[in-house]
Each structure stands twice: as C-alpha cells, then as structure tokens.
Design an enzyme around this catalytic site. Structure first.
Site, PDB file in Angstrom:
ATOM      1  N   ASP A  96      -6.422   0.904   0.884  1.00 16.85           N
ATOM      2  CA  ASP A  96      -6.549   1.228   2.310  1.00 16.85           C
ATOM      3  C   ASP A  96      -7.961   0.860   2.775  1.00 16.85           C
ATOM      4  O   ASP A  96      -8.737   0.227   2.042  1.00 16.85           O
ATOM      5  CB  ASP A  96      -6.217   2.697   2.563  1.00 16.85           C
ATOM      6  CG  ASP A  96      -7.288   3.660   2.071  1.00 16.85           C
ATOM      7  OD1 ASP A  96      -8.224   3.228   1.362  1.00 16.85           O
ATOM      8  OD2 ASP A  96      -7.205   4.857   2.398  1.00 16.85           O
ATOM      9  N   LYS A 134       0.830  -1.198   0.000  1.00 12.26           N
ATOM     10  CA  LYS A 134       0.000   0.000   0.000  1.00 12.26           C
ATOM     11  C   LYS A 134       0.870   1.255   0.000  1.00 12.26           C
ATOM     12  O   LYS A 134       0.684   2.161  -0.823  1.00 12.26           O
ATOM     13  CB  LYS A 134      -0.937   0.011   1.216  1.00 12.26           C
ATOM     14  CG  LYS A 134      -1.858   1.224   1.256  1.00 12.26           C
ATOM     15  CD  LYS A 134      -2.705   1.233   2.516  1.00 12.26           C
ATOM     16  CE  LYS A 134      -1.904   1.627   3.728  1.00 12.26           C
ATOM     17  NZ  LYS A 134      -2.731   1.836   4.941  1.00 12.26           N
TER      18      LYS A 134
END
Length: 281
Positions: free
Chosen positions: A170, A152
């Site tokens: 997320d 991420k």
C-alpha cells in the site's frame, strides 16, 4: 503514549549534523549489506510493534475481503465504523449480492466513493455466490478475478484470513521501502518482488504489518518523526522529517501518542484504546 511505546522511542536518534556527515562519507551499500540492514530494521520494528496486526475489524474471510475493498481512499477507522451496520444487514455473500443498490450506497456513504464501492461489493458478492459456492477462495489467482480485488487486497485476505504469506504494497509500504533503500522500483508488483527477495517467506505478512504500523504512527508522508524513531541509525533517509526529539514526539499518532487505534475491536495485547463507533447524526 504508553509506557512500552515511550520506552521504545526513548533511545532517540542521533543529531542530524553528525548523522549527515557520517552518511556523506559512507561507501555505496552492497546488496548483502542492504539485506542485513533490512532484516535488522524488521527485527527492530518487531520489538517496537509486537502487537502489529491488520487494522480492519473482521470475523471471517468474507468480512475481511469486503472491508479491504472498502478501505480504498479512506481510513481503516472509517471502514471499521461502517462495517457493523453493513454486516448486520448483509452477513453473507448471498445476502450482499441481493442487496438493494440504493440502500447499500447509503450504508457505505461514510467511506467515500460509495457508489463505486457498492457496485464492486455487489459484483464480488455475486461472483462469490455464482462461481465459488458462496465462499472466499484461498488462492491469489482466484481472488484477483473478483470485481474490485487486485493483488494488494488479495494478499491482505490471504495473509490474514488464510495464513498464506504475502506483502501488502500500500502507500505506507511503498513510502517506507523507498526511504529504507530496499528498492527503487515504482510499480507495486516490482516492489513486491524486490522486497520478497529480502525476507524469508514466513516473514512477508508481518513485515507488511510492521511497515504499515510504522508508516501510520511515526514515518509519515509529510513530516516523519525522525527524532524519536528507534531505527533512525539504520535509515538512509533520516533527517527528512523532524529531528528534534520533543517536536518529533508531538507527531506520533494512535497508541504511540496515547490515543485509540483504528479498530473498534482491537486484538488481545494491543496497548491502545478501542476506536469509537460511528457517530449517528
């Protein structure tokens, strides 16, 4: 709410009863129909948030990398209020790698989990200094070798500092892709793969920004503002939140509610106010 935002949400969602009846009578959606609907949602979100952007203040890849690591378990606003003092004291990986741990912890205290974050920053800065010549690498396989950096964080840095398309999976992204019916996967990497298959590679970074913007402003985890959501007719989860337009409007956040955004230095074209600096006690 700004005039543009007010106009965007003025075409309010259909009434819950008629929408529920219509969805109950729908046939199962084909893969092709889902992809077409997903791409239309993306176009609608692009019109709603033409100014969507990363909500962390940064001036170079190193600052974005550090800010993204700090954003775990806190808001981008709190990170943006903390990083000016951090980068004034430690502007380069070499400086940060040599920081006194206790002094670094005190600077990071407002972001929460400051001891763990200080260790991560010391470790990744040392790795940048020792392995990458003091530069942030522009490849995912190199970024994920750094302490505290996963896919991420790597995709945030690649997409916004190097122009390499990627998806930022997320909590907001995961919530919205499930509500939109784009995937049923639970693991972040599988979610990433499923959504990558829906959109052209050139769209991946902006799809992430638009979903995260929408999740933070309107499609909240507990009470989504369904009643003012322009993409309600395209959303199979319409009705999970407040459907009354007047009540839903009160749930909007940030510039959609007439307030400031999360960046102290918002980019050109952002319709909201700049966020306030950290208050010193």
């Amino acid at each position: 709410m700004t005039a543009a935002a007010d106009s965007a949400v003025s075409e309010q969602a259909p009434r819950k009863t008629s929408t529920a009846r219509a969805r109950a009578s729908r046939k199962p959606e084909s893969r092709l129909a889902m992809v077409r609907r997903a791409r239309r949602i993306n176009r609608e979100l692009a019109e709603l948030y033409p100014y969507a952007h990363p909500e962390l203040d940064f001036e170079n890849p190193f600052q974005l990398l550090v800010a993204t690591v700090l954003s775990a378990q806190t808001t981008d606003l709190r990170v943006n209020q903390t990083t000016p003092a951090l980068f004034a004291a430690y502007p380069t990986p070499e400086d940060l790698a040599a920081a006194d741990p206790e002094e670094l912890e005190q600077i990071l205290r407002p972001t929460g989990f400051f001891r763990a974050k200080a260790r991560a920053l010391l470790g990744l800065s040392a790795a940048l200094r020792d392995t990458f010549g003091g530069e942030v690498p522009g490849r995912l396989e190199d970024l994920v070798t750094l302490p505290g950096v996963g896919r991420k964080t790597a995709n945030v840095v690649l997409g916004n500092a190097f122009g390499v398309p990627g998806l930022t999976v997320d909590t907001h992204f995961q919530r919205l892709v499930h509500r939109f019916g784009w995937t049923t996967a639970k693991e972040p990497e599988k979610i990433e793969q499923d959504v990558m298959a829906i959109f052209p590679k050139s769209e991946w970074t902006m799809v992430s920004h638009r979903l995260i913007f929408h999740g933070r402003r309107m499609c909240h985890a507990r009470r989504p503002a369904c009643g003012v959501c322009p993409i309600a007719p395209l959303c199979p989860s319409y009705g999970e939140g407040e459907t009354d337009p007047e009540k839903a409007k009160k749930l909007l956040k940030y510039e959609m509610a007439g307030g400031p955004g999360q960046r102290l230095k918002p980019p050109p074209g952002f319709p909201g106010k700049a966020a306030p600096p950290l208050e010193v006690e």
